[in-house]
Design an enzyme around this catalytic site. Structure first.
Site, PDB file in Angstrom:
ATOM      1  N   HIS A 287       5.485   5.615  13.395  1.00 51.52           N
ATOM      2  CA  HIS A 287       6.294   6.213  12.123  1.00 51.52           C
ATOM      3  C   HIS A 287       4.924   6.843  11.235  1.00 51.52           C
ATOM      4  O   HIS A 287       4.794   7.551  10.488  1.00 51.52           O
ATOM      5  CB  HIS A 287       7.068   5.694  11.265  1.00 51.52           C
TER       6      HIS A 287
ATOM      7  N   ASP B  20       0.679  -1.261   0.107  1.00 48.07           N
ATOM      8  CA  ASP B  20       0.034  -0.052   0.169  1.00 48.07           C
ATOM      9  C   ASP B  20       0.823   1.376   0.006  1.00 48.07           C
ATOM     10  O   ASP B  20       0.261   2.512   0.352  1.00 48.07           O
ATOM     11  CB  ASP B  20      -1.003   0.027   1.040  1.00 48.07           C
TER      12      ASP B  20
ATOM     13  N   HIS C 150      12.216   6.018  13.277  1.00 45.46           N
ATOM     14  CA  HIS C 150      12.286   6.277  12.004  1.00 45.46           C
ATOM     15  C   HIS C 150      12.853   7.314  11.508  1.00 45.46           C
ATOM     16  O   HIS C 150      12.802   8.494  12.418  1.00 45.46           O
ATOM     17  CB  HIS C 150      10.755   6.232  11.753  1.00 45.46           C
TER      18      HIS C 150
ATOM     19  N   GLU D  90       0.130  -9.253  -0.926  1.00 45.85           N
ATOM     20  CA  GLU D  90      -0.576  -8.632   0.254  1.00 45.85           C
ATOM     21  C   GLU D  90      -1.813  -7.720  -0.259  1.00 45.85           C
ATOM     22  O   GLU D  90      -1.955  -6.449   0.078  1.00 45.85           O
ATOM     23  CB  GLU D  90       0.415  -7.819   0.923  1.00 45.85           C
TER      24      GLU D  90
ATOM     25  N   ARG E 271       1.888   8.583   9.470  1.00 45.49           N
ATOM     26  CA  ARG E 271       1.609   9.963   9.194  1.00 45.49           C
ATOM     27  C   ARG E 271       0.504  10.287  10.052  1.00 45.49           C
ATOM     28  O   ARG E 271       0.386  11.434  10.499  1.00 45.49           O
ATOM     29  CB  ARG E 271       1.001   9.877   7.725  1.00 45.49           C
TER      30      ARG E 271
HETATM   31  C1  UD1 Z   1       6.453   4.915   3.949  1.00 48.22           C
HETATM   32  C2  UD1 Z   1       4.897   4.349   3.498  1.00 48.22           C
HETATM   33  C3  UD1 Z   1       4.250   3.743   4.636  1.00 48.22           C
HETATM   34  C4  UD1 Z   1       5.138   2.693   5.280  1.00 48.22           C
HETATM   35  C5  UD1 Z   1       6.463   3.337   5.734  1.00 48.22           C
HETATM   36  C6  UD1 Z   1       7.242   2.287   6.200  1.00 48.22           C
HETATM   37  C7  UD1 Z   1       4.084   5.716   1.900  1.00 48.22           C
HETATM   38  C8  UD1 Z   1       3.221   7.057   1.661  1.00 48.22           C
HETATM   39  N1  UD1 Z   1       4.249   5.478   3.167  1.00 48.22           N
HETATM   40  O1  UD1 Z   1       6.174   5.732   4.828  1.00 48.22           O
HETATM   41  O2  UD1 Z   1       3.249   3.033   4.080  1.00 48.22           O
HETATM   42  O3  UD1 Z   1       4.679   2.283   6.313  1.00 48.22           O
HETATM   43  O4  UD1 Z   1       7.051   4.003   4.552  1.00 48.22           O
HETATM   44  O5  UD1 Z   1       8.435   2.760   6.937  1.00 48.22           O
HETATM   45  O6  UD1 Z   1       4.410   5.206   0.839  1.00 48.22           O
HETATM   46  N2  UD1 Z   1      13.729   8.571   5.575  1.00 48.22           N
HETATM   47  C9  UD1 Z   1      15.061   8.601   5.437  1.00 48.22           C
HETATM   48  N3  UD1 Z   1      15.830   7.506   5.189  1.00 48.22           N
HETATM   49  C10 UD1 Z   1      15.044   6.338   4.789  1.00 48.22           C
HETATM   50  C11 UD1 Z   1      13.793   6.366   4.825  1.00 48.22           C
HETATM   51  C12 UD1 Z   1      13.089   7.590   5.159  1.00 48.22           C
HETATM   52  O7  UD1 Z   1      15.752   9.639   5.691  1.00 48.22           O
HETATM   53  O8  UD1 Z   1      15.706   5.136   4.593  1.00 48.22           O
HETATM   54  C13 UD1 Z   1      13.096   9.916   5.695  1.00 48.22           C
HETATM   55  C14 UD1 Z   1      13.167  10.928   4.561  1.00 48.22           C
HETATM   56  O9  UD1 Z   1      13.389  12.312   5.217  1.00 48.22           O
HETATM   57  C15 UD1 Z   1      11.936  10.589   3.785  1.00 48.22           C
HETATM   58  C16 UD1 Z   1      10.831  10.513   5.068  1.00 48.22           C
HETATM   59  O10 UD1 Z   1      11.765   9.908   5.870  1.00 48.22           O
HETATM   60  O11 UD1 Z   1      11.678  11.754   3.274  1.00 48.22           O
HETATM   61  C17 UD1 Z   1       9.412   9.833   4.783  1.00 48.22           C
HETATM   62  O12 UD1 Z   1       9.541   8.658   3.941  1.00 48.22           O
HETATM   63  P1  UD1 Z   1       8.292   8.275   3.024  1.00 48.22           P
HETATM   64  O13 UD1 Z   1       8.897   7.230   2.481  1.00 48.22           O
HETATM   65  O14 UD1 Z   1       7.948   9.493   2.194  1.00 48.22           O
HETATM   66  O15 UD1 Z   1       7.454   8.020   4.128  1.00 48.22           O
HETATM   67  P2  UD1 Z   1       7.135   7.018   5.463  1.00 48.22           P
HETATM   68  O16 UD1 Z   1       6.776   7.798   6.516  1.00 48.22           O
HETATM   69  O17 UD1 Z   1       8.562   6.146   5.592  1.00 48.22           O
HETATM   70  N1  UDP Z   2      11.922  -3.186  11.142  1.00 41.02           N
HETATM   71  C1  UDP Z   2      13.405  -3.141  10.928  1.00 41.02           C
HETATM   72  N2  UDP Z   2      14.097  -2.127  11.570  1.00 41.02           N
HETATM   73  C2  UDP Z   2      13.537  -1.485  12.449  1.00 41.02           C
HETATM   74  C3  UDP Z   2      12.229  -1.494  12.896  1.00 41.02           C
HETATM   75  C4  UDP Z   2      11.300  -2.202  11.943  1.00 41.02           C
HETATM   76  O1  UDP Z   2      13.714  -3.898  10.059  1.00 41.02           O
HETATM   77  O2  UDP Z   2      14.216  -0.483  13.225  1.00 41.02           O
HETATM   78  C5  UDP Z   2      10.994  -3.866  10.646  1.00 41.02           C
HETATM   79  C6  UDP Z   2      10.042  -4.820  11.221  1.00 41.02           C
HETATM   80  O3  UDP Z   2      10.379  -5.814  11.820  1.00 41.02           O
HETATM   81  C7  UDP Z   2       9.126  -5.194   9.955  1.00 41.02           C
HETATM   82  C8  UDP Z   2       9.215  -3.848   9.173  1.00 41.02           C
HETATM   83  O4  UDP Z   2      10.359  -3.204   9.400  1.00 41.02           O
HETATM   84  O5  UDP Z   2       9.488  -6.091   9.312  1.00 41.02           O
HETATM   85  C9  UDP Z   2       7.970  -2.903   9.459  1.00 41.02           C
HETATM   86  O6  UDP Z   2       8.492  -1.711   8.695  1.00 41.02           O
HETATM   87  P1  UDP Z   2       7.587  -0.326   9.137  1.00 41.02           P
HETATM   88  O7  UDP Z   2       7.217  -0.396  10.439  1.00 41.02           O
HETATM   89  O8  UDP Z   2       8.715   0.767   8.885  1.00 41.02           O
HETATM   90  O9  UDP Z   2       6.472  -0.373   7.965  1.00 41.02           O
HETATM   91  P2  UDP Z   2       4.853  -0.940   7.989  1.00 41.02           P
HETATM   92  O10 UDP Z   2       5.007  -2.361   8.131  1.00 41.02           O
HETATM   93  O11 UDP Z   2       4.212   0.030   9.019  1.00 41.02           O
HETATM   94  O12 UDP Z   2       4.676  -0.643   6.618  1.00 41.02           O
END
Ligand code: UD1
Ligand code: UDP
Length: 369
Positions: free
Chosen positions: A207, A98, A240, A120, A209
């Site tokens: 994490h 998603d 995060h 999924e 939104r």
């Molecule tokens: C995204 C997904 C969410 C998922 C989450 C898992 C969307 C809209 N959201 O949300 O569904 O649950 O990932 O973690 O697709 N950032 C870093 N390094 C990284 C990753 C992220 O610095 O490796 C920071 C950056 O500033 C980036 C921000 O996190 O701009 C947000 O990342 P983004 O993928 O847009 O949203 P998530 O909240 O991570």
């Molecule tokens: N996870 C990870 N490192 C962390 C925290 C979570 O590898 O520091 C793993 C966790 O075990 C799971 C996945 O990341 O497999 C979940 O990711 P996240 O919570 O970012 O996204 P969501 O599942 O909510 O989309």
């Protein structure tokens, strides 16, 4: 017979964790060749997973920008994925779950009239703002997908309720396949030196939104209170890297006794810390699926979940983000052995570790009828 190319698209940490075993299963399926395309919607968090599973992407769009917003990320992902799909010889595109990457991958495939497989599929809350924007992303993907891989019967029935019956496969969740790669009997990590093994470890992640701002502040205040009042606990909080979350975590939880803030853990460390924790406090989707398999209770920091199977099994409780409620629920789970036992003895509803093989087989049969 020449192998058929299947483009596997992902971009974030959880997608990578759940698509990695599928990439391996596609590689092991005669007649299919996985071509891996990452958007790098996440960067470090994605790279950690690619390294653990030793996956070298064929394409890397390298899209992540600090503090990116949904519209610019979506536009860049759609354009980049469209170019790759249009110029490749792939006969199917597989997306997961998603995220923005998944939605744009499905849309780009549709624009190029390439069939879409949705891994999924069928998770729903039917509330378009919870989780936001994931609930609508998965509904949109469901509309264009040609093959739906539902992790459970519940998710398949949800697709049926939307009149989607054809090409729905109940496969289990590939996250369970992943756990078989990552969980170790012997596990070492620098953080272990900071932790007291006689205490109860609570793994915290947050994490989403819809929890940014006030809900997150309330949860962090509740956690700070528990850590202040009790010396029998240790919180482990891999933060995060989103700047909005790092700032709040440091403000409310930084420098406190019994709270260990750290950078995101690689997936092996995350799974093994979870396996050694007393319970988990999270708004994560994937963790709700992993914890039942590891017999760990989860207090879900959300009002509703698209993972009702874990609630029915007894492992998950949705507690929301009210400060008093979060405090009370944490203390109750620490002190009430009967509740703890009930939640930790529940069974895993998310599969047997063979989901990826089932998906690879269904992809093969779809492409070679
Ligand atoms: C995204 C997904 C969410 C998922 C989450 C898992 C969307 C809209 N959201 O949300 O569904 O649950 O990932 O973690 O697709 N950032 C870093 N390094 C990284 C990753 C992220 O610095 O490796 C920071 C950056 O500033 C980036 C921000 O996190 O701009 C947000 O990342 P983004 O993928 O847009 O949203 P998530 O909240 O991570
Ligand atoms: N996870 C990870 N490192 C962390 C925290 C979570 O590898 O520091 C793993 C966790 O075990 C799971 C996945 O990341 O497999 C979940 O990711 P996240 O919570 O970012 O996204 P969501 O599942 O909510 O989309």
């Amino acid at each position: 017979m020449k192998d058929t190319d299947v483009l596997v698209v992902f971009g974030t940490r959880p997608e990578a964790i759940k698509m990695a075993p599928l990439v391996k299963a596609l590689e092991a399926t005669p007649g299919l060749r996985p071509v891996v395309c990452v958007t790098a919607q996440h960067r470090e968090m994605l790279d950690q997973v690619l390294e653990v599973f030793d996956i070298k992407p064929d394409f890397d769009l390298d899209l992540m920008k600090p503090g990116q917003n949904l519209a610019e990320l979506s536009a860049a992902a759609l354009q980049g994925l469209n170019e790759i799909i249009a110029s490749s010889s792939c006969e199917m595109v597989l997306v997961h779950g998603d995220t923005t990457t998944a939605f744009m991958g499905a849309l780009a495939a549709y624009y190029n009239k390439v069939p879409v497989g949705h891994v999924e599929a069928g998770l729903r809350t039917y509330d378009k703002y919870a989780p936001y924007p994931e609930e609508m992303n998965r509904e949109f993907i469901g509309r264009v997908a040609d093959l739906h891989f539902a992790p459970t019967v519940t998710s398949a029935l949800q697709l049926a309720a939307e009149n989607r019956f054809a090409h729905v496969h109940v496969t289990g969740n590939t996250v369970i396949d992943s756990l078989q790669w990552t969980i170790k009997d012997k596990f070492d990590h620098p953080l272990l030196q900071e932790l007291d093994s006689n205490k109860k470890w609570i793994l915290l992640t947050m994490h989403r939104r819809e929890n940014w701002g006030a809900p997150m502040e309330a949860v962090f205040q509740a956690v700070a209170r528990v850590a202040e009042e009790r010396d029998d606990v240790e919180f482990i909080f891999p933060v995060h890297p989103n700047p909005a979350i790092v700032r709040l975590a440091e403000e409310y939880l930084g420098g406190r006794e019994r709270i260990h803030l750290c950078s995101p853990l690689d997936v092996v460390a995350a799974h093994n810390f979870m396996a050694r924790s007393h319970f988990v406090l999270t708004d994560s989707g994937g963790i709700q699926e992993e914890a039942p398999s590891l017999a760990k209770p989860v207090l879900v920091l959300r009002d509703k979940t698209e993972r009702p199977e874990g609630v029915e099994a007894g492992t998950l409780r949705c507690i929301g983000t009210n400060k008093r409620k979060v405090y009370t629920e944490i203390v109750r789970l620490l002190d009430d052995d009967s509740i703890y036992r009930l939640m930790s003895e529940a069974s895993n509803p998310y599969g047997d570790g063979y989901a990826s093989e089932r998906i690879a087989q269904a992809v093969f049969e779809f492409l070679h009828p």
